[in-house]
Design a protein around this motif. Sequence first.
Motif, PDB file in Angstrom:
ATOM      1  N   ALA A  99       0.835  -1.207   0.000  1.00 28.52           N
ATOM      2  CA  ALA A  99       0.000   0.000   0.000  1.00 28.52           C
ATOM      3  C   ALA A  99       0.864   1.249   0.000  1.00 28.52           C
ATOM      4  O   ALA A  99       0.524   2.246  -0.637  1.00 28.52           O
ATOM      5  CB  ALA A  99      -0.922  -0.001   1.209  1.00 28.52           C
ATOM      6  N   GLU A 100       2.006   1.221   0.691  1.00 28.85           N
ATOM      7  CA  GLU A 100       2.904   2.376   0.707  1.00 28.85           C
ATOM      8  C   GLU A 100       3.468   2.629  -0.680  1.00 28.85           C
ATOM      9  O   GLU A 100       3.533   3.773  -1.131  1.00 28.85           O
ATOM     10  CB  GLU A 100       4.030   2.147   1.713  1.00 28.85           C
ATOM     11  CG  GLU A 100       3.561   2.168   3.144  1.00 28.85           C
ATOM     12  CD  GLU A 100       4.669   1.820   4.126  1.00 28.85           C
ATOM     13  OE1 GLU A 100       4.344   1.584   5.280  1.00 28.85           O
ATOM     14  OE2 GLU A 100       5.845   1.796   3.733  1.00 28.85           O
ATOM     15  N   GLN A 101       3.864   1.563  -1.391  1.00 31.90           N
ATOM     16  CA  GLN A 101       4.379   1.734  -2.747  1.00 31.90           C
ATOM     17  C   GLN A 101       3.292   2.248  -3.676  1.00 31.90           C
ATOM     18  O   GLN A 101       3.525   3.131  -4.495  1.00 31.90           O
ATOM     19  CB  GLN A 101       4.919   0.404  -3.287  1.00 31.90           C
ATOM     20  CG  GLN A 101       6.200  -0.031  -2.625  1.00 31.90           C
ATOM     21  CD  GLN A 101       6.611  -1.425  -3.093  1.00 31.90           C
ATOM     22  OE1 GLN A 101       5.872  -2.115  -3.772  1.00 31.90           O
ATOM     23  NE2 GLN A 101       7.813  -1.829  -2.700  1.00 31.90           N
ATOM     24  N   GLN A 102       2.091   1.711  -3.538  1.00 26.82           N
ATOM     25  CA  GLN A 102       0.983   2.142  -4.381  1.00 26.82           C
ATOM     26  C   GLN A 102       0.650   3.606  -4.101  1.00 26.82           C
ATOM     27  O   GLN A 102       0.415   4.375  -5.024  1.00 26.82           O
ATOM     28  CB  GLN A 102      -0.240   1.275  -4.117  1.00 26.82           C
ATOM     29  CG  GLN A 102      -1.439   1.644  -4.973  1.00 26.82           C
ATOM     30  CD  GLN A 102      -2.645   0.791  -4.640  1.00 26.82           C
ATOM     31  OE1 GLN A 102      -2.679   0.112  -3.634  1.00 26.82           O
ATOM     32  NE2 GLN A 102      -3.644   0.855  -5.505  1.00 26.82           N
TER      33      GLN A 102
ATOM     34  N   ALA B  52     -18.365   2.376   2.837  1.00 23.46           N
ATOM     35  CA  ALA B  52     -16.985   2.876   2.833  1.00 23.46           C
ATOM     36  C   ALA B  52     -16.017   1.720   2.601  1.00 23.46           C
ATOM     37  O   ALA B  52     -15.039   1.851   1.861  1.00 23.46           O
ATOM     38  CB  ALA B  52     -16.670   3.593   4.137  1.00 23.46           C
ATOM     39  N   GLY B  53     -16.297   0.582   3.196  1.00 24.79           N
ATOM     40  CA  GLY B  53     -15.434  -0.586   3.043  1.00 24.79           C
ATOM     41  C   GLY B  53     -15.347  -1.093   1.614  1.00 24.79           C
ATOM     42  O   GLY B  53     -14.367  -1.746   1.239  1.00 24.79           O
ATOM     43  N   THR B  54     -16.338  -0.771   0.772  1.00 27.74           N
ATOM     44  CA  THR B  54     -16.274  -1.193  -0.630  1.00 27.74           C
ATOM     45  C   THR B  54     -15.167  -0.462  -1.382  1.00 27.74           C
ATOM     46  O   THR B  54     -14.784  -0.886  -2.469  1.00 27.74           O
ATOM     47  CB  THR B  54     -17.611  -0.961  -1.373  1.00 27.74           C
ATOM     48  OG1 THR B  54     -17.882   0.442  -1.447  1.00 27.74           O
ATOM     49  CG2 THR B  54     -18.759  -1.700  -0.698  1.00 27.74           C
TER      50      THR B  54
ATOM     51  N   GLU C 176      -9.447  -5.507  -0.690  1.00 32.22           N
ATOM     52  CA  GLU C 176      -9.768  -6.677   0.130  1.00 32.22           C
ATOM     53  C   GLU C 176      -8.615  -7.085   1.046  1.00 32.22           C
ATOM     54  O   GLU C 176      -8.842  -7.578   2.145  1.00 32.22           O
ATOM     55  CB  GLU C 176     -10.166  -7.852  -0.753  1.00 32.22           C
ATOM     56  CG  GLU C 176     -11.515  -7.684  -1.393  1.00 32.22           C
ATOM     57  CD  GLU C 176     -11.901  -8.884  -2.232  1.00 32.22           C
ATOM     58  OE1 GLU C 176     -11.374  -9.988  -1.990  1.00 32.22           O
ATOM     59  OE2 GLU C 176     -12.736  -8.707  -3.135  1.00 32.22           O
ATOM     60  N   GLU C 177      -7.380  -6.900   0.588  1.00 29.98           N
ATOM     61  CA  GLU C 177      -6.240  -7.325   1.405  1.00 29.98           C
ATOM     62  C   GLU C 177      -5.989  -6.398   2.595  1.00 29.98           C
ATOM     63  O   GLU C 177      -5.231  -6.731   3.497  1.00 29.98           O
ATOM     64  CB  GLU C 177      -4.967  -7.455   0.559  1.00 29.98           C
ATOM     65  CG  GLU C 177      -4.480  -6.179  -0.060  1.00 29.98           C
ATOM     66  CD  GLU C 177      -5.108  -5.875  -1.416  1.00 29.98           C
ATOM     67  OE1 GLU C 177      -4.694  -4.891  -2.016  1.00 29.98           O
ATOM     68  OE2 GLU C 177      -5.995  -6.603  -1.875  1.00 29.98           O
TER      69      GLU C 177
END
Length: 191
Positions: free
Chosen positions: A41-44, A77-79, A83-84
Motif C-alpha cells: 500500500a505504501e508503494q501504491q 466505505a469498506g467497498t 480486500e487485502e
Amino acid sequence: MTASASAENPAPRRDLITAVLLCAGIGAALAVGYRAPNPAAEQQAAAAIPVVAAPAEAPAGEPINTTFNLDIAMRLAGTQVPEETESFYFFPMVDEVPEAVDVHELGGKLMQAAKEHDYLGIAGPDPERNRRTLLAALAAHQTDDLKTLVLIYLGPDSHRDEISAAARKAGFEARFVTYPEPGDASAKAPI
C-alpha cells in the motif's frame, strides 16, 4: 483437578471456557487497534496520482438506505478499501458534540491516516455538517502532508465537486460514495 473430578463437576470447565472466550474477545479488541505495516500500500500510495474515483454503488446492486445508518455507511466505505486491507479508519459524525470538537478530532484522524498511508471513511446523518467539518479540518491542516491519505467521503452528489477540489488542493486521493440526503424521495427502499 483430575479428569474424574471434571466429569463430576462441569462448572470448572465452563469457567475455563468463559475465561478463554473473554481473553479472546479482549485480544481481538486490542488487535483492532494494531495496524501492521503494509509495504504494498505504501508503494501504491507513493506512485498514485491524486484522482477522484467514480461514484460507488452499494455492493451487489443493493439499494442505498435513505436514512442514515452507521452500519450501512461503514459497509459502503469498506467497498472502497482493497480486500487485502484488514481495516481502515472511519470517522462517524453521529455524536451530539460541538462542530469545533469534530473539526479538531477529524484533523487528528486525517493526520493519523496519512501518516500510516491508510484509508479514512467519513460519514454522518447531517451531510452539510459533514462537509463543513471536513473542509474546516482540511483548512486547519493545509500545511501538513496528507498525500498518502485515501479519503472515502459518503455524501450527496451535490458535495462531489467541492470535496474533490479540496482533495486535489491538499494532494490526496478522495473516493466519493453517494449516500443520499435524508428524505430523498428518489432513493430506493432500505437494505
